[in-house]
Design a protein around this motif. Structure first.
Motif, short mmCIF file in Angstrom:
data_model
loop_
_atom_site.label_atom_id
_atom_site.label_comp_id
_atom_site.label_asym_id
_atom_site.label_seq_id
_atom_site.Cartn_x
_atom_site.Cartn_y
_atom_site.Cartn_z
N ALA A 1 0.82 -1.20 0.00
CA ALA A 1 0.00 0.00 0.00
C ALA A 1 0.86 1.26 0.00
O ALA A 1 0.58 2.23 -0.72
CB ALA A 1 -0.93 -0.01 1.21
N ALA A 2 1.93 1.24 0.78
CA ALA A 2 2.81 2.42 0.86
C ALA A 2 3.50 2.68 -0.47
O ALA A 2 3.67 3.84 -0.89
CB ALA A 2 3.84 2.23 1.97
N ILE A 3 3.91 1.61 -1.16
CA ILE A 3 4.54 1.78 -2.47
C ILE A 3 3.56 2.43 -3.44
O ILE A 3 3.90 3.37 -4.18
CB ILE A 3 5.04 0.43 -3.02
N SER A 4 2.32 1.96 -3.43
CA SER A 4 1.30 2.54 -4.32
C SER A 4 1.05 4.01 -4.02
O SER A 4 0.77 4.81 -4.92
CB SER A 4 -0.01 1.75 -4.19
N GLU A 5 1.16 4.37 -2.74
CA GLU A 5 0.91 5.75 -2.32
C GLU A 5 2.15 6.63 -2.41
O GLU A 5 2.07 7.85 -2.17
CB GLU A 5 0.38 5.76 -0.89
N GLY A 6 3.30 6.04 -2.72
CA GLY A 6 4.53 6.81 -2.78
C GLY A 6 5.07 7.21 -1.43
O GLY A 6 5.80 8.20 -1.30
N THR A 7 4.74 6.41 -0.40
CA THR A 7 5.13 6.76 0.98
C THR A 7 5.96 5.66 1.62
O THR A 7 5.96 5.52 2.84
CB THR A 7 3.88 7.02 1.84
N TYR A 8 6.67 4.86 0.81
CA TYR A 8 7.35 3.71 1.40
C TYR A 8 8.43 4.12 2.39
O TYR A 8 8.59 3.47 3.43
CB TYR A 8 7.97 2.81 0.32
N ALA A 9 9.17 5.15 2.11
CA ALA A 9 10.26 5.56 3.02
C ALA A 9 9.73 5.86 4.41
O ALA A 9 10.32 5.43 5.42
CB ALA A 9 11.00 6.77 2.45
N SER A 10 8.62 6.58 4.50
CA SER A 10 8.05 6.89 5.82
C SER A 10 7.44 5.65 6.46
O SER A 10 7.51 5.48 7.68
CB SER A 10 7.01 8.01 5.70
N PHE A 11 6.85 4.78 5.65
CA PHE A 11 6.31 3.52 6.19
C PHE A 11 7.42 2.68 6.81
O PHE A 11 7.29 2.17 7.93
CB PHE A 11 5.62 2.73 5.07
N LYS A 12 8.53 2.56 6.11
CA LYS A 12 9.66 1.80 6.63
C LYS A 12 10.19 2.43 7.92
O LYS A 12 10.44 1.73 8.90
CB LYS A 12 10.77 1.73 5.59
N ARG A 13 10.35 3.74 7.91
CA ARG A 13 10.89 4.43 9.09
C ARG A 13 9.97 4.24 10.30
O ARG A 13 10.44 3.90 11.39
CB ARG A 13 11.07 5.91 8.79
N ARG A 14 8.67 4.43 10.11
CA ARG A 14 7.73 4.28 11.24
C ARG A 14 7.73 2.84 11.75
O ARG A 14 7.68 2.61 12.95
CB ARG A 14 6.31 4.65 10.79
N SER A 15 7.79 1.90 10.84
CA SER A 15 7.76 0.48 11.24
C SER A 15 8.99 0.13 12.06
O SER A 15 8.90 -0.53 13.11
CB SER A 15 7.68 -0.42 10.00
N LEU A 16 10.16 0.58 11.62
CA LEU A 16 11.39 0.26 12.34
C LEU A 16 11.44 0.98 13.68
O LEU A 16 11.89 0.41 14.68
CB LEU A 16 12.60 0.64 11.49
N GLU A 17 10.99 2.21 13.73
CA GLU A 17 10.97 2.94 14.99
C GLU A 17 10.08 2.25 16.02
O GLU A 17 10.41 2.14 17.20
CB GLU A 17 10.51 4.38 14.76
N ALA A 18 8.93 1.76 15.57
CA ALA A 18 8.01 1.08 16.49
C ALA A 18 8.61 -0.21 17.01
O ALA A 18 8.45 -0.57 18.18
CB ALA A 18 6.69 0.80 15.77
N MET A 19 9.32 -0.94 16.15
CA MET A 19 9.92 -2.21 16.57
C MET A 19 11.02 -2.02 17.60
O MET A 19 11.33 -2.94 18.36
CB MET A 19 10.53 -2.92 15.34
N GLU A 20 11.60 -0.86 17.65
CA GLU A 20 12.72 -0.62 18.57
C GLU A 20 12.26 -0.19 19.95
O GLU A 20 13.08 0.00 20.86
CB GLU A 20 13.66 0.44 17.97
#
Length: 366
Positions: A346-365
């Motif tokens: 979904a993030a790739i389709s919306e052009g927001t993958y970089a922020s999706f990746k960053r938010r996901s990694l921040e939450a995991m930490e």
């Protein structure tokens, strides 16, 4: 191709058993079964490809038996797509009496000691009988941190074996993927990817995989190499990163253009009492969960969380040795992986993958 966001890409892989949205995660069903789960339960997590292990299925019950009983789809009752590996890694790693020659691997079965010969041609024949939608060529995977000369020889032999695999007969509807080797030497990886993509024997490969990662090299070095080479693989074919699959690995791989992943981590960790979540790993046996009435993750829609099974109950089941704990944790972990790749798409389709990746990694930490 449906969308690009940098090197990250969203597409659809068409197989005889249905379309698969990419990027995707493929649960590992070593013996033709994802451990503890029925096929419909695996599908409920969003998985549309399951990986079978050629070596183990070859040793038991045998490819001829599987073929007679409807192929692995009919045998296991999995209605969606399947991929089988070549069996070479297990032939090498599970036997103390393995010999590697130009012809292939000579080994002794880990089950009964009987002698076996795995060649590029035999790998294609066995996988053809097993009947998965996608099969892999036989390759040579050098140990992590091998010297460059060893890696160069593995690359060269894998190319020679690739030509033999492509020249071997296989079922018409069955795709064949080549495997790019080269360890953490980006120049070797890029050259090998170009070499395999250019092969036109038997029509060439239908997809390309990156093998020989996560075999002892530092994780950061693997990620650095992926950043240099993954997007260089032929963009017209699916790209598969073999046997690599922490949540962080998936996010990094997708960022650099990888489409397909497999790993035993979510199912193995479940059987070891670990739930993988958007906020990191949860160890269910920890005492702090003994009276916790909440689910693993209140925002998760898996059967365990949606069904109201509390952390306290799961802890009790796990410490009591009850199989239900392993089933529910496995369902949860695979559902989490399914949601992770769906979010990436979904993030790739919306052009927001970089922020999706960053938010996901921040939450995991956290």
């Amino acid at each position: 191709m449906l969308a690009y966001d940098g090197h990250a890409r969203r597409s659809v892989l068409s197989t005889p058993h249905g379309d698969v949205d990419l990027p995707t995660f493929m649960p590992v069903g070593t013996q033709g079964s994802v451990k503890t789960l029925a096929p419909e339960e695996v599908a409920s997590t969003g998985a549309r490809v399951v990986l079978g292990n050629t070596y183990h299925l070859w040793m038991r019950p045998g490819p001829e038996t599987i073929s007679e009983l409807g192929g692995l789809h009919g045998f296991s009752r999995w209605p969606h797509a399947m991929l089988t590996d070549s069996g070479g890694f297990q032939a090498f790693s599970l036997s103390s009496l393995t010999k590697l020659t130009e012809e292939g691997f000579t080994f002794r079965s880990h089950l009964d000691g009987r002698k076996g010969h795995l060649t590029p041609e035999e790998a294609v024949r066995v996988q053809g009988l097993i009947g998965a939608d996608i099969q892999m060529q036989l390759d040579v995977c050098p140990p992590g941190e091998s010297p460059r000369a060893t890696v160069e020889e593995a690359v060269a032999r894998t190319t020679r074996w690739a030509k033999r695999a492509l020249a071997s007969p296989r079922p018409e509807a069955q795709a064949l993927f080549g495997i790019v080797q080269g360890a953490c030497f980006p120049d070797l990886r890029k050259a090998h990817a170009e070499e395999l993509a250019a092969l036109d024997v038997g029509g060439g490969f239908d997809g390309l995989a990156l093998g020989g990662f996560s075999v002892g090299e530092p994780i950061e070095r693997m990620h650095e190499t992926l950043a240099e080479v993954a997007f260089c693989l032929d963009p017209e074919r699916p790209r598969y990163l073999m046997g690599v699959g922490t949540p962080r690995d998936l996010l990094v791989g997708i960022e650099h253009g990888v489409d397909m992943f497999d790993c035993v981590l979510p199912t193995r960790n479940a059987r070891n009492g670990q739930a993988l979540t958007r906020f990191g790993r949860l160890i269910i046996k920890n005492a702090r969960h003994a009276r916790d009435p909440g689910p693993i993750d209140p925002q998760c829609g898996c059967a365990a969380c949606r069904g109201g099974f509390s952390r306290a109950y799961l802890r009790h089941l796990y410490l009591s040795g009850e199989i239900l704990a392993l089933r529910l944790l496995t369902l949860h972990n695979l559902h989490y992986y399914g949601e992770l790749v769906a979010g990436a798409r979904a993030a790739i389709s919306e052009g927001t993958y970089a922020s999706f990746k960053r938010r996901s990694l921040e939450a995991m930490e956290l």
